[in-house]
Scaffold this active site. Structure first.
Site, PDB file in Angstrom:
ATOM      1  N   GLY A  61      24.122  -4.281 -24.198  1.00 35.78           N
ATOM      2  CA  GLY A  61      23.163  -3.462 -24.940  1.00 35.78           C
ATOM      3  C   GLY A  61      21.772  -3.329 -24.353  1.00 35.78           C
ATOM      4  O   GLY A  61      21.110  -2.317 -24.566  1.00 35.78           O
ATOM      5  N   ASP A  75      19.648  -8.449 -35.190  1.00 35.34           N
ATOM      6  CA  ASP A  75      20.193  -8.008 -36.476  1.00 35.34           C
ATOM      7  C   ASP A  75      20.235  -9.248 -37.379  1.00 35.34           C
ATOM      8  O   ASP A  75      19.238  -9.583 -38.012  1.00 35.34           O
ATOM      9  CB  ASP A  75      21.584  -7.418 -36.174  1.00 35.34           C
ATOM     10  CG  ASP A  75      22.291  -6.795 -37.352  1.00 35.34           C
ATOM     11  OD1 ASP A  75      21.652  -6.555 -38.371  1.00 35.34           O
ATOM     12  OD2 ASP A  75      23.508  -6.538 -37.262  1.00 35.34           O
TER      13      ASP A  75
HETATM   14  P1  IMP Z   1      23.126 -10.326 -34.371  1.00 39.88           P
HETATM   15  O1  IMP Z   1      23.802 -11.515 -33.754  1.00 39.88           O
HETATM   16  O2  IMP Z   1      23.657 -10.026 -35.745  1.00 39.88           O
HETATM   17  O3  IMP Z   1      21.610 -10.430 -34.379  1.00 39.88           O
HETATM   18  O4  IMP Z   1      23.555  -9.065 -33.542  1.00 39.88           O
HETATM   19  C1  IMP Z   1      22.992  -8.762 -32.360  1.00 39.88           C
HETATM   20  C2  IMP Z   1      23.884  -7.902 -31.495  1.00 39.88           C
HETATM   21  O5  IMP Z   1      24.689  -7.022 -32.265  1.00 39.88           O
HETATM   22  C3  IMP Z   1      22.999  -7.022 -30.655  1.00 39.88           C
HETATM   23  O6  IMP Z   1      22.766  -7.614 -29.408  1.00 39.88           O
HETATM   24  C4  IMP Z   1      23.774  -5.734 -30.558  1.00 39.88           C
HETATM   25  O7  IMP Z   1      24.566  -5.758 -29.415  1.00 39.88           O
HETATM   26  C5  IMP Z   1      24.623  -5.692 -31.781  1.00 39.88           C
HETATM   27  N1  IMP Z   1      24.030  -4.828 -32.852  1.00 39.88           N
HETATM   28  C6  IMP Z   1      23.278  -5.203 -33.907  1.00 39.88           C
HETATM   29  N2  IMP Z   1      22.912  -4.159 -34.666  1.00 39.88           N
HETATM   30  C7  IMP Z   1      23.463  -3.068 -34.058  1.00 39.88           C
HETATM   31  C8  IMP Z   1      23.432  -1.647 -34.363  1.00 39.88           C
HETATM   32  O8  IMP Z   1      22.825  -1.162 -35.336  1.00 39.88           O
HETATM   33  N3  IMP Z   1      24.099  -0.846 -33.492  1.00 39.88           N
HETATM   34  C9  IMP Z   1      24.784  -1.318 -32.394  1.00 39.88           C
HETATM   35  N4  IMP Z   1      24.829  -2.623 -32.082  1.00 39.88           N
HETATM   36  C10 IMP Z   1      24.176  -3.499 -32.903  1.00 39.88           C
HETATM   37 MG    MG Z   2      23.176  -6.959 -27.578  1.00 39.27          MG
END
Ligand code: IMP
Ligand code: MG
Length: 186
Positions: free
Chosen positions: A55, A114
């Site tokens: 990403g 996120d």
């Molecule tokens: P977390 O572990 O929930 O903080 O998620 C982080 C990872 O999820 C990020 O590095 C993104 O690759 C993916 N991610 C989180 N939100 C989104 C979104 O709205 N669209 C696409 N990928 C997301």
């Molecule tokens: Mg990511």
């Protein structure tokens, strides 16, 4: 194969519709702000930037060009945690990195925080390898989704708790190539 101009207001990826929400110009401004802050904080340090793939590739690339830190080094860590539009909570390390980070300042470059689980996990992995200082830079942050208390040193843009694509972020592998950011239409 479909081609589309990347400034379209509305796009379709697989079964879902997305509408433009953050144009590239706004992303660029946020990156300039982060670069200005980093220049002050990191100028005299031998920093290793760690770009979290897939990403963060666009963010890392544009930030490095803006920053122009003479002694900066950059490496890549490939992780996967998302399946479709929901976080699975499971983070897999697909490609690690070999750099010696003992007693160094490491700055993690993330596309989006996120729930915060991914970044907390990466942070622990890097601390375990003996880094002196670990900082986090994220282009996007969803404060309402955050489930960890981890401190984010550099935040580009705070966004609502909606699913987005573009500028490196995907929906089932598609949308990473888009220059602007689009939000899922409900
Ligand atoms: P977390 O572990 O929930 O903080 O998620 C982080 C990872 O999820 C990020 O590095 C993104 O690759 C993916 N991610 C989180 N939100 C989104 C979104 O709205 N669209 C696409 N990928 C997301
Ligand atoms: Mg990511």
């Amino acid at each position: 194969m479909l081609t589309y101009n990347t400034r379209m207001r509305r796009i379709r990826l697989w079964d879902k519709e997305f509408e433009i929400s953050i144009p590239f110009e706004q992303i660029q401004e946020a990156i300039k702000r982060i670069a200005a802050q980093m220049k002050v904080d990191l100028e005299d340090k031998n920093v290793l930037f760690v770009c979290i793939l897939n990403g963060s590739f666009m963010f890392a690339s544009d930030l490095m060009k803006e920053l122009e830190l003479q002694d900066a080094e950059i490496s890549f860590l490939k992780l996967a945690s998302y399946s479709g539009t929901n976080s699975t909570g499971q983070i897999k390390e697909l490609i690690g990195f070999n750099e010696n980070i003992l007693d160094r300042t490491v700055v993690i470059l993330e596309d989006i925080v996120d729930t915060g689980h991914t970044i907390a996990d990466v942070m622990n992995k890097i601390r375990d390898r003996g880094a002196k200082e670990v900082k986090i830079a994220t282009l996007l942050f969803k404060p309402d989704a955050m489930r960890t208390s981890i401190h984010l040193d550099y935040i580009g843009i705070e966004i609502p708790n909606d699913f987005i694509v573009g500028y490196g972020l995907d929906y089932d592998r598609r949308g990473r190539n888009l220059k602007d950011i689009y939000t899922l239409v409900k």
